[in-house]
Design a protein around this motif. Structure first.
Motif, PDB file in Angstrom:
ATOM      1  N   ILE A 287      -1.673  -2.614  -5.161  1.00  0.00           N
ATOM      2  CA  ILE A 287      -2.884  -2.833  -4.371  1.00  0.00           C
ATOM      3  C   ILE A 287      -3.425  -4.238  -4.600  1.00  0.00           C
ATOM      4  CG2 ILE A 287      -5.294  -2.151  -4.054  1.00  0.00           C
ATOM      5  CD1 ILE A 287      -3.402  -0.204  -2.787  1.00  0.00           C
TER       6      ILE A 287
ATOM      7  N   GLY B  70       0.809  -1.204   0.000  1.00  0.00           N
ATOM      8  CA  GLY B  70       0.000   0.000   0.000  1.00  0.00           C
ATOM      9  C   GLY B  70       0.848   1.262   0.000  1.00  0.00           C
TER      10      GLY B  70
ATOM     11  N   GLU C 194      -9.646  -1.064   3.944  1.00  0.00           N
ATOM     12  CA  GLU C 194      -8.731   0.060   3.765  1.00  0.00           C
ATOM     13  C   GLU C 194      -8.072   0.025   2.394  1.00  0.00           C
ATOM     14  OE1 GLU C 194      -6.120  -0.270   7.095  1.00  0.00           O
ATOM     15  OE2 GLU C 194      -7.515   0.692   8.494  1.00  0.00           O
TER      16      GLU C 194
ATOM     17  N   GLN D  84      -8.364   2.613  -0.798  1.00  0.00           N
ATOM     18  CA  GLN D  84      -7.187   3.175  -1.447  1.00  0.00           C
ATOM     19  C   GLN D  84      -7.243   2.923  -2.957  1.00  0.00           C
ATOM     20  OE1 GLN D  84      -3.444   1.678   0.051  1.00  0.00           O
ATOM     21  NE2 GLN D  84      -2.224   3.123  -1.145  1.00  0.00           N
TER      22      GLN D  84
ATOM     23  N   GLU E 121       0.994   4.220  -2.872  1.00  0.00           N
ATOM     24  CA  GLU E 121       0.847   5.653  -2.632  1.00  0.00           C
ATOM     25  C   GLU E 121       1.964   6.436  -3.329  1.00  0.00           C
ATOM     26  OE1 GLU E 121      -0.136   9.473  -1.254  1.00  0.00           O
ATOM     27  OE2 GLU E 121      -1.280   7.651  -1.684  1.00  0.00           O
TER      28      GLU E 121
ATOM     29  N   ARG F  72       1.148   6.467  -6.955  1.00  0.00           N
ATOM     30  CA  ARG F  72       0.057   7.420  -7.210  1.00  0.00           C
ATOM     31  C   ARG F  72       0.579   8.840  -7.278  1.00  0.00           C
ATOM     32  NH1 ARG F  72      -2.627  11.255  -5.030  1.00  0.00           N
ATOM     33  NH2 ARG F  72      -1.486  11.105  -3.082  1.00  0.00           N
TER      34      ARG F  72
END
Length: 270
Positions: free
Chosen positions: A181, A162, A197, A201, A166, A169
């Protein structure tokens, strides 16, 4: 993360044999927490602490629950207590570092999590927390290295994946983010909360990807409004592309209310 579900009957049995046994109460609380039953978890954690005020895991788990709820002052108080009663307790140090990071106490956060890593070098969770702290500080390269160090220990670690998602992203690499993911979601150890969660995301990444594509298409076709250009400028700045962000914002409102933001983008672009 799915270990709590498998352990549930053992915690329940221990609780029946010794109703106020701190370890059993803590275990049942973690099962409730994993199932997103936070109120029940809090009550059980508090019973565990009433039973044994020196039980560091309960301070840590309750502090972490408050941390995720955004109750930072309560979280820090509990987590400080955890490492006071047991200074070498890695999970307590880990969560305290995360709380310090959320509060902006960067030096304290890094020092605390590095102590946890020294105590438990093979626990990927501590590498993930260091990555999250560094990412919050804007040290993206260091954060990525820490997430990858966690993956070197546990290839499917959901939080490490995760974290990398991020970073992808922020760079605008949405396909790579979604791959991370999906690898995390394939981990059978995920509990309900963890799966929820990651699902959120993933949805946020997809929404940003689609929004960016819409804005870029509008600009390419010549139909973009100043608001479209300003919105894409914000995305580009988040990706570290300050020169492009400055150009977009200059076209959107060179003399408007965004002139301070334009000056900042221009400064960052060098």
């Amino acid at each position: 993360q799915g270990d709590t579900d498998e352990a549930q009957p053992y915690y329940v049995k221990a609780g029946k044999l010794r109703p106020e046994y701190a370890a059993a109460l803590d275990g049942m609380a973690r099962v409730a927490e994993a199932q997103a039953q936070d109120d029940a978890a809090i009550a059980l954690f508090e019973r565990a602490l009433a039973s044994d005020k020196g039980f560091a895991p309960a301070y840590t788990h309750l502090g972490d629950l408050y941390l995720r709820a955004g109750k930072l002052d309560e979280a820090v108080k509990l987590l400080v207590e955890a490492v006071t009663v047991r200074p070498d307790f890695g999970p307590g140090l880990d969560r305290l570092a995360a709380a310090y990071g959320r509060l902006g106490f960067s030096n304290e956060a890094v020092a605390t999590i590095r102590k946890a890593i020294e105590l438990e070098p093979n626990d990927p969770k501590h590498r993930v927390t260091l990555g999250e702290v560094l990412l919050g500080m804007g040290v993206v390269t260091g954060a990525e290295a820490s997430f990858r160090a966690a993956i070197a220990i546990d290839a499917a670690d959901p939080k490490a994946r995760g974290g990398l998602a991020e970073i992808d992203r922020r760079r605008g690499d949405y396909p790579a983010a979604l791959v991370e993911i999906d690898v995390a979601l394939a981990d059978s150890r995920l509990n309900r909360r963890g799966r929820d969660e990651l699902g959120k995301q993933r949805a946020a990444i997809e929404a940003e990807r689609d929004r960016a594509a819409t804005l870029e298409a509008a600009i390419a076709s010549g139909s973009a409004t100043p608001a479209d250009r300003a919105a894409l400028a914000s995305l580009e700045a988040a990706r570290g592309r300050f020169d492009h962000a400055a150009d977009l914002l200059a076209q959107a409102s060179p003399e408007g209310p965004d002139r301070e933001r334009l000056a900042y983008y221009s400064f960052r672009a060098g």
